[in-house]
Design an enzyme around this catalytic site. Structure first.
Site, PDB file in Angstrom:
ATOM      1  N   SER A 115       0.828  -1.209   0.000  1.00  0.00           N
ATOM      2  CA  SER A 115       0.000   0.000   0.000  1.00  0.00           C
ATOM      3  C   SER A 115       0.857   1.252   0.000  1.00  0.00           C
ATOM      4  CB  SER A 115      -0.905   0.033   1.225  1.00  0.00           C
ATOM      5  OG  SER A 115      -1.647   1.238   1.225  1.00  0.00           O
ATOM      6  N   LYS A 162      -4.463  -6.779   3.463  1.00  0.00           N
ATOM      7  CA  LYS A 162      -4.452  -5.636   2.535  1.00  0.00           C
ATOM      8  C   LYS A 162      -5.885  -5.309   2.086  1.00  0.00           C
ATOM      9  CE  LYS A 162      -2.905  -2.439  -0.310  1.00  0.00           C
ATOM     10  NZ  LYS A 162      -3.921  -2.112  -1.269  1.00  0.00           N
ATOM     11  N   HIS A 188      -7.451  -3.454   4.810  1.00  0.00           N
ATOM     12  CA  HIS A 188      -6.880  -2.102   4.755  1.00  0.00           C
ATOM     13  C   HIS A 188      -7.666  -1.254   3.752  1.00  0.00           C
ATOM     14  CE1 HIS A 188      -4.467   0.821   2.519  1.00  0.00           C
ATOM     15  NE2 HIS A 188      -3.835   1.084   3.655  1.00  0.00           N
ATOM     16  N   ASN A 189      -7.895  -1.820   2.583  1.00  0.00           N
ATOM     17  CA  ASN A 189      -8.618  -1.062   1.554  1.00  0.00           C
ATOM     18  C   ASN A 189     -10.067  -0.798   1.958  1.00  0.00           C
ATOM     19  OD1 ASN A 189      -6.222  -1.365   0.147  1.00  0.00           O
ATOM     20  ND2 ASN A 189      -7.252  -1.603  -1.814  1.00  0.00           N
ATOM     21  N   GLU A 200      -9.928   1.964   4.189  1.00  0.00           N
ATOM     22  CA  GLU A 200      -9.640   3.144   3.348  1.00  0.00           C
ATOM     23  C   GLU A 200     -10.950   3.702   2.754  1.00  0.00           C
ATOM     24  OE1 GLU A 200      -6.459   2.500   0.356  1.00  0.00           O
ATOM     25  OE2 GLU A 200      -7.925   3.076  -1.153  1.00  0.00           O
ATOM     26  N   ARG A 253     -20.561   4.774  -3.012  1.00  0.00           N
ATOM     27  CA  ARG A 253     -19.939   4.890  -4.341  1.00  0.00           C
ATOM     28  C   ARG A 253     -20.891   4.349  -5.402  1.00  0.00           C
ATOM     29  NH1 ARG A 253     -13.414   3.617  -4.227  1.00  0.00           N
ATOM     30  NH2 ARG A 253     -12.969   4.587  -2.230  1.00  0.00           N
TER      31      ARG A 253
HETATM   32  C1  6PG Z   1      -3.208   1.440  -1.548  1.00  0.00           C
HETATM   33  C2  6PG Z   1      -4.505   1.655  -2.269  1.00  0.00           C
HETATM   34  C3  6PG Z   1      -4.436   1.070  -3.609  1.00  0.00           C
HETATM   35  C4  6PG Z   1      -5.414   1.654  -4.590  1.00  0.00           C
HETATM   36  C5  6PG Z   1      -6.770   1.098  -4.523  1.00  0.00           C
HETATM   37  C6  6PG Z   1      -7.879   2.085  -4.667  1.00  0.00           C
HETATM   38  O1  6PG Z   1      -3.274   0.845  -0.495  1.00  0.00           O
HETATM   39  O2  6PG Z   1      -2.170   1.875  -2.051  1.00  0.00           O
HETATM   40  O3  6PG Z   1      -5.542   1.071  -1.560  1.00  0.00           O
HETATM   41  O4  6PG Z   1      -4.494  -0.302  -3.450  1.00  0.00           O
HETATM   42  O5  6PG Z   1      -5.404   3.005  -4.582  1.00  0.00           O
HETATM   43  O6  6PG Z   1      -6.806   0.235  -5.621  1.00  0.00           O
HETATM   44  O7  6PG Z   1      -9.026   1.391  -4.803  1.00  0.00           O
HETATM   45  P1  6PG Z   1     -10.267   1.850  -5.624  1.00  0.00           P
HETATM   46  O8  6PG Z   1      -9.842   2.147  -7.028  1.00  0.00           O
HETATM   47  O9  6PG Z   1     -11.182   0.695  -5.507  1.00  0.00           O
HETATM   48  O10 6PG Z   1     -10.771   3.088  -4.933  1.00  0.00           O
END
Ligand code: 6PG
Length: 486
Positions: A134, A188, A191-192, A195, A293
């Site tokens: 990430s 991960k 994590h996303n 995010e 979204r």
């Molecule tokens: C990271 C981000 C990376 C990416 C995602 C965004 O940890 O560096 O999470 O993995 O920016 O793919 O996800 P979306 O395109 O689904 O918003």
């Protein structure tokens, strides 16, 4: 293929798009690393090598050449778009690698694919490691947060290499061996998911400040910058201020006002929610972020619904400074819930897949390099250090105190947004989750009664052992049932 005398690289990168190139450059910039590079089209490899002579890359035009340029155990990181391309590269590498070598998938693979691939590659004697990376393009170049899975044996070789390129916080590299096979990609993925929740919560705070209090994007940028000096300090708050400050060159107005309000996604948020549903873990904050979204990306429905009636009242705001503080507190409390839910999913995943995941270590490696990096993660590490068996993060004393302080503000914001028609799905559902979690009695008792009524699904009683059924269509006496209530 045996190692030849030309082998000089201790690490290789396959896939030289931006993330791969940046990771390769990061690797090359660290003492002790010599990096072999390979890309499907050799032209890209040549461009990278010629643009970065300082990296002393060893370019390869075929997989055979690539393998021959690596010292044993050969170690290669695949940086290609997750999906079928990954399988093709794995097949090509397993054909030229030998038992004991290590193939790392650094893409955003679905953890169940990683489990499948690890199993298949292991048959050949080669190690396969799924590693979540990430930090976006900049993180890849300067220091990402890395979440590797795979075997302990592979970690012994890989650990020092990954430690050399990871972000460093308080002297500690943001990388740890998360667990075996798909554990790294699982973490991960969570994590996303977090995010997504974090971004949605920040977006809701912005919307409230804009539509509720009438602040301009530039003013909200200043508010976020101010918040970034306190307990909300994080990369996402920091970049939000930057985005809000940005003036559009075409219109001269705020850039945010000319960006189409349809949020895209690449799937990791959806995976988090799907996985959590399978595990039976409510990740409502993350789910609301994914749904928000999805809702944003339905222009026809939104156009048709734009005539639907809304409330007559605007957000009733007395003291603007107090309102800003209410929004900040609501954001903080909801963020605590999102992380608490995310960690619940990690615990459940670890149990389901047999991973020994150290929650405090995960919070630690998320402190730097990654998209959700934040001060706040130190508090999570401390909470798990104090009580490794913590059943819900929000019940740790620090977070309980934070939510106790925030809750009046949180309730004012959620009720005010409902009254004024400003959508706050993540704020609202986080509060509903919080109230559900802390409730002494839940209306689930009634749901059990309903289920028993129409389907004889049985129920348990608070005062007696056993499983029961009421003869609803008979004389409505209660009988003890042989089965267990589900
Ligand atoms: C990271 C981000 C990376 C990416 C995602 C965004 O940890 O560096 O999470 O993995 O920016 O793919 O996800 P979306 O395109 O689904 O918003």
């Amino acid at each position: 293929m045996s190692e030849t005398s030309t082998a000089a690289a201790n690490i290789g990168v396959v896939g030289l798009a931006v993330m791969g190139s940046n990771l390769a450059r990061n690797l090359a910039s660290r003492e002790g690393n010599t990096v072999a590079v390979f890309n499907r089209s050799y032209e890209r490899t040549e461009t990278l090598v010629s643009e970065h002579p300082e990296a002393n890359f060893i370019p390869a035009s075929t997989y055979e050449e690539f393998a021959a340029s690596l010292t044993a155990p050969r170690t290669a990181i695949i940086m290609v778009q997750a999906g079928r391309g990954t399988d093709a590269v794995i097949d090509a590498l397993t054909a030229v690698f030998e038992p004991g070598d290590i193939i790392v998938d650094g893409g955003n693979a679905l953890f169940t694919d990683t489990i499948r691939r690890e199993k298949a590659v292991r048959e050949t004697g080669i190690n396969f490691v799924g590693a979540g990376i990430s930090g976006g393009e900049e993180g890849a170049l300067l220091g990402p947060s890395i979440m590797p899975g795979g075997s302990v044996e592979a970690w012994a070789t890989l650990g020092p290499i990954l430690r050399s390129i990871a972000a460093v916080v308080d002297g500690e590299p943001c990388v740890t061996h998360v667990g075996t096979d798909g554990a790294g990609h699982f973490v991960k993925m969570i994590h996303n998911g977090i995010e997504y929740a974090d971004m949605q919560l920040i977006a809701e705070a912005y919307d409230l400040l804009r539509k509720g209090a009438g602040y301009s994007p530039a003013e909200i940028a200043s508010i976020f910058s101010e918040w970034n000096t306190g307990e909300l300090e994080s990369y996402l708050i920091e970049i939000t201020a930057e985005v809000l400050k940005q003036v559009d060159a075409v219109t001269g107005g705020p850039l945010v006002d000319v960006i189409l309000d349809e949020a895209g996604s690449k799937g990791t948020g959806v995976w988090t929610v799907q996985t959590a549903l399978d595990l039976g873990i409510p990740v409502s904050g993350i789910a609301e972020a994914v749904f928000a979204r999805a809702l944003s990306s339905k222009p026809a429905q939104r156009a048709a619904a734009s005539a639907l009636p809304g409330p007559s009242e605007a957000f009733s705001i007395g003291d603007r400074a107090a309102f800003v503080e209410d929004v900040r507190q609501a954001l903080y409390a909801s963020k605590i819930i999102a992380y608490s839910q995310g960690f619940d999913a990690i615990v459940a995943g670890a149990e389901q897949y047999g991973w020994n995941i150290q929650k405090g270590e995960i919070a630690k490696i998320w402190r730097g390099g990654c998209i959700i990096r934040a001060q706040f993660l130190n508090r999570i590490t401390e909470a798990y250090a104090e009580n490794p068996g913590l059943v819900a993060l929000v019940t740790a004393p620090y977070f309980t105190d934070a939510v106790a302080t925030a809750q009046d503000s949180w309730r004012r914001v959620v009720s005010g947004s409902a009254l004024s028609g400003i959508p706050t799905p993540a704020f609202s559902s986080s509060l509903a989750y919080y109230d559900g979690l802390r409730a002494e009695r839940l209306p689930a008792a009634l749901v059990q009664g309903q289920r028993d009524f129409f389907g004889a699904h049985t129920y348990k009683r608070v005062d007696l052992e056993g499983t029961f059924h009421t003869l609803w269509s008979g004389d409505r006496t209660e009988i003890e049932s042989a089965g267990s209530s589900h």
